[in-house]
Design an enzyme around this catalytic site. Structure first.
Site, PDB file in Angstrom:
ATOM      1  N   SER A 196     -16.529  -9.739  -9.886  1.00  0.00           N
ATOM      2  CA  SER A 196     -15.273 -10.362  -9.468  1.00  0.00           C
ATOM      3  C   SER A 196     -15.252 -11.827  -9.873  1.00  0.00           C
ATOM      4  O   SER A 196     -16.044 -12.635  -9.376  1.00  0.00           O
ATOM      5  CB  SER A 196     -15.102 -10.240  -7.954  1.00  0.00           C
ATOM      6  OG  SER A 196     -13.971 -10.972  -7.539  1.00  0.00           O
ATOM      7  N   HIS A 249     -13.319  -8.062 -13.018  1.00  0.00           N
ATOM      8  CA  HIS A 249     -12.364  -7.839 -11.928  1.00  0.00           C
ATOM      9  C   HIS A 249     -11.614  -9.146 -11.665  1.00  0.00           C
ATOM     10  O   HIS A 249     -12.228 -10.167 -11.317  1.00  0.00           O
ATOM     11  CB  HIS A 249     -13.120  -7.390 -10.671  1.00  0.00           C
ATOM     12  CG  HIS A 249     -12.246  -6.967  -9.539  1.00  0.00           C
ATOM     13  ND1 HIS A 249     -11.670  -5.716  -9.470  1.00  0.00           N
ATOM     14  CD2 HIS A 249     -11.843  -7.623  -8.421  1.00  0.00           C
ATOM     15  CE1 HIS A 249     -10.964  -5.625  -8.355  1.00  0.00           C
ATOM     16  NE2 HIS A 249     -11.050  -6.766  -7.711  1.00  0.00           N
ATOM     17  N   ASP A 295      -8.800 -10.992  -9.513  1.00  0.00           N
ATOM     18  CA  ASP A 295      -8.020 -10.941  -8.272  1.00  0.00           C
ATOM     19  C   ASP A 295      -6.780 -11.801  -8.383  1.00  0.00           C
ATOM     20  O   ASP A 295      -6.867 -13.033  -8.511  1.00  0.00           O
ATOM     21  CB  ASP A 295      -8.874 -11.418  -7.096  1.00  0.00           C
ATOM     22  CG  ASP A 295      -9.959 -10.425  -6.730  1.00  0.00           C
ATOM     23  OD1 ASP A 295      -9.614  -9.269  -6.418  1.00  0.00           O
ATOM     24  OD2 ASP A 295     -11.144 -10.798  -6.755  1.00  0.00           O
ATOM     25  N   MET A 320      -3.568 -12.993  -6.360  1.00  0.00           N
ATOM     26  CA  MET A 320      -3.034 -13.095  -4.999  1.00  0.00           C
ATOM     27  C   MET A 320      -1.808 -13.999  -5.004  1.00  0.00           C
ATOM     28  O   MET A 320      -1.804 -15.053  -5.648  1.00  0.00           O
ATOM     29  CB  MET A 320      -4.085 -13.675  -4.049  1.00  0.00           C
ATOM     30  CG  MET A 320      -5.424 -12.960  -4.068  1.00  0.00           C
ATOM     31  SD  MET A 320      -6.591 -13.716  -2.898  1.00  0.00           S
ATOM     32  CE  MET A 320      -8.125 -12.946  -3.429  1.00  0.00           C
ATOM     33  N   HIS A 371      -6.654  -6.729  -9.988  1.00  0.00           N
ATOM     34  CA  HIS A 371      -6.411  -6.309  -8.602  1.00  0.00           C
ATOM     35  C   HIS A 371      -5.240  -7.124  -8.065  1.00  0.00           C
ATOM     36  O   HIS A 371      -5.379  -8.304  -7.746  1.00  0.00           O
ATOM     37  CB  HIS A 371      -7.676  -6.537  -7.771  1.00  0.00           C
ATOM     38  CG  HIS A 371      -7.543  -6.121  -6.349  1.00  0.00           C
ATOM     39  ND1 HIS A 371      -8.494  -6.438  -5.399  1.00  0.00           N
ATOM     40  CD2 HIS A 371      -6.584  -5.422  -5.687  1.00  0.00           C
ATOM     41  CE1 HIS A 371      -8.111  -5.955  -4.236  1.00  0.00           C
ATOM     42  NE2 HIS A 371      -6.949  -5.339  -4.384  1.00  0.00           N
ATOM     43  N   MET A 404      -3.012  -8.200  -5.487  1.00  0.00           N
ATOM     44  CA  MET A 404      -2.757  -8.371  -4.049  1.00  0.00           C
ATOM     45  C   MET A 404      -1.456  -9.141  -3.897  1.00  0.00           C
ATOM     46  O   MET A 404      -1.422 -10.317  -3.543  1.00  0.00           O
ATOM     47  CB  MET A 404      -3.944  -9.087  -3.398  1.00  0.00           C
ATOM     48  CG  MET A 404      -5.165  -8.191  -3.278  1.00  0.00           C
ATOM     49  SD  MET A 404      -6.662  -9.060  -2.773  1.00  0.00           S
ATOM     50  CE  MET A 404      -7.283  -9.562  -4.396  1.00  0.00           C
ATOM     51  N   MET A 436     -10.917  -0.741  -0.332  1.00  0.00           N
ATOM     52  CA  MET A 436     -11.378  -2.073   0.065  1.00  0.00           C
ATOM     53  C   MET A 436     -12.409  -1.949   1.179  1.00  0.00           C
ATOM     54  O   MET A 436     -12.192  -1.252   2.171  1.00  0.00           O
ATOM     55  CB  MET A 436     -10.209  -2.927   0.544  1.00  0.00           C
ATOM     56  CG  MET A 436      -9.200  -3.305  -0.535  1.00  0.00           C
ATOM     57  SD  MET A 436      -9.912  -4.345  -1.839  1.00  0.00           S
ATOM     58  CE  MET A 436     -10.390  -5.816  -0.898  1.00  0.00           C
ATOM     59  N   GLY A 457      -8.021 -10.657   0.299  1.00  0.00           N
ATOM     60  CA  GLY A 457      -7.500 -12.022   0.365  1.00  0.00           C
ATOM     61  C   GLY A 457      -8.518 -13.121   0.176  1.00  0.00           C
ATOM     62  O   GLY A 457      -8.167 -14.217  -0.259  1.00  0.00           O
ATOM     63  N   PHE A 458      -9.780 -12.848   0.484  1.00  0.00           N
ATOM     64  CA  PHE A 458     -10.806 -13.882   0.383  1.00  0.00           C
ATOM     65  C   PHE A 458     -12.123 -13.269  -0.073  1.00  0.00           C
ATOM     66  O   PHE A 458     -12.454 -12.137   0.294  1.00  0.00           O
ATOM     67  CB  PHE A 458     -11.034 -14.590   1.727  1.00  0.00           C
ATOM     68  CG  PHE A 458      -9.834 -15.359   2.211  1.00  0.00           C
ATOM     69  CD1 PHE A 458      -9.632 -16.673   1.814  1.00  0.00           C
ATOM     70  CD2 PHE A 458      -8.906 -14.759   3.046  1.00  0.00           C
ATOM     71  CE1 PHE A 458      -8.525 -17.375   2.256  1.00  0.00           C
ATOM     72  CE2 PHE A 458      -7.798 -15.457   3.492  1.00  0.00           C
ATOM     73  CZ  PHE A 458      -7.599 -16.773   3.097  1.00  0.00           C
ATOM     74  N   ASP A 511     -14.629  -2.465  -3.351  1.00  0.00           N
ATOM     75  CA  ASP A 511     -14.516  -3.915  -3.540  1.00  0.00           C
ATOM     76  C   ASP A 511     -14.649  -4.605  -2.196  1.00  0.00           C
ATOM     77  O   ASP A 511     -13.856  -4.355  -1.290  1.00  0.00           O
ATOM     78  CB  ASP A 511     -13.157  -4.240  -4.175  1.00  0.00           C
ATOM     79  CG  ASP A 511     -12.911  -5.734  -4.334  1.00  0.00           C
ATOM     80  OD1 ASP A 511     -13.855  -6.531  -4.166  1.00  0.00           O
ATOM     81  OD2 ASP A 511     -11.752  -6.111  -4.640  1.00  0.00           O
ATOM     82  N   GLY A 513     -17.938  -7.325  -0.441  1.00  0.00           N
ATOM     83  CA  GLY A 513     -19.233  -7.428   0.214  1.00  0.00           C
ATOM     84  C   GLY A 513     -20.334  -6.574  -0.391  1.00  0.00           C
ATOM     85  O   GLY A 513     -21.370  -6.348   0.243  1.00  0.00           O
TER      86      GLY A 513
END
Length: 228
Positions: free
Chosen positions: A9, A34, A36, A38, A67, A69, A139, A144-145, A173, A175
């Site tokens: 990511s 990846h 992100d 947002m 991704h 969002m 997810m 978001g974070f 996706d 952690g």
């Protein structure tokens, strides 16, 4: 049997050196990048968008897993396609007509992914939506974070989807690290997104190769069980 695809990511990378960071993880074995996106509406954060993706595109041949969002996923399809996106993964929760969004993504020349939040059941995406999509993203944190703690309670959804769709790309996706990869792989995910777990690692190549080995071993077990 779906092959392992390791997708660092870029949210965890050094944004001041985005091209160099992309090249670094690809050199260390990454299959996808990846990205992100947002919009500050669907999630309470704003990150990169189509202009930055377009700027990064000439610097790497890696597959761009975008991704999205965003609150209006249909709005950005053409922009992301023109920027060089290859997977356009939108959230099921962001639209009342996911099949129409999938159709527009395919017409724009991209693959379509459908993401579900931790509280969204697997059954919500199963059926015509999952069948039309090229990938399903489960997810394992709230979107978001970056840097959030892995939510193992999301893995039964992955297992349910893998058993229902044995040949589908299923992505996890949030952690994912050396301490949580076993849970993701054993549940059936073959596309692994990891941010800090890769970018902050002392040896990213070792992390990526370990992820790949664990995923491919687990996929072999799923394939063997399906053939019994």
């Amino acid at each position: 049997m779906p092959s392992a695809k390791i997708a660092p990511s870029m949210l965890a990378s050094d944004f001041a050196h985005l091209a160099a960071e992309a090249k670094r993880v690809v050199k260390n074995g990454a299959d996808w990048l990846h990205l992100d996106v947002m919009d500050g509406h669907f999630v309470p954060n704003i990150t990169l968008g189509a202009p930055i993706i377009a700027s990064l595109r000439p610097h790497t041949d890696a597959y761009f897993d975008c991704h999205m969002m965003v609150a209006d996923p249909a709005r950005w399809i053409e922009d992301i396609a023109k920027a060089g996106g290859q997977m356009y993964c939108f959230h099921l929760e962001a639209t009342d007509d996911p099949l129409s969004v999938i159709d527009k993504i395919h017409k724009a020349g991209m693959q379509a992914g459908v993401a579900i939040k931790p509280d969204t059941p697997a059954e919500a995406v199963m059926g015509p939506v999952a069948e039309a999509a090229d990938m399903i993203l489960v997810m394992s944190v709230e979107p978001g974070f970056g840097g959030q703690k892995f939510m193992p309670q999301c893995m039964p959804k992955v297992e349910t989807l893998r058993k229902k769709y044995p040949n589908k790309d299923i992505e996890v996706d949030g952690g994912v690290s050396m301490s949580t990869i076993d849970q993701s792989a054993d549940a059936g995910a073959n596309v692994i997104v990891a941010g800090t777990g890769i970018f902050k690692a002392e040896d990213p190549s070792d992390v990526i190769s370990t992820f790949r080995e664990k995923v491919n071993t687990a996929q072999q077990k799923f394939a063997a069980a399906a053939n019994q």
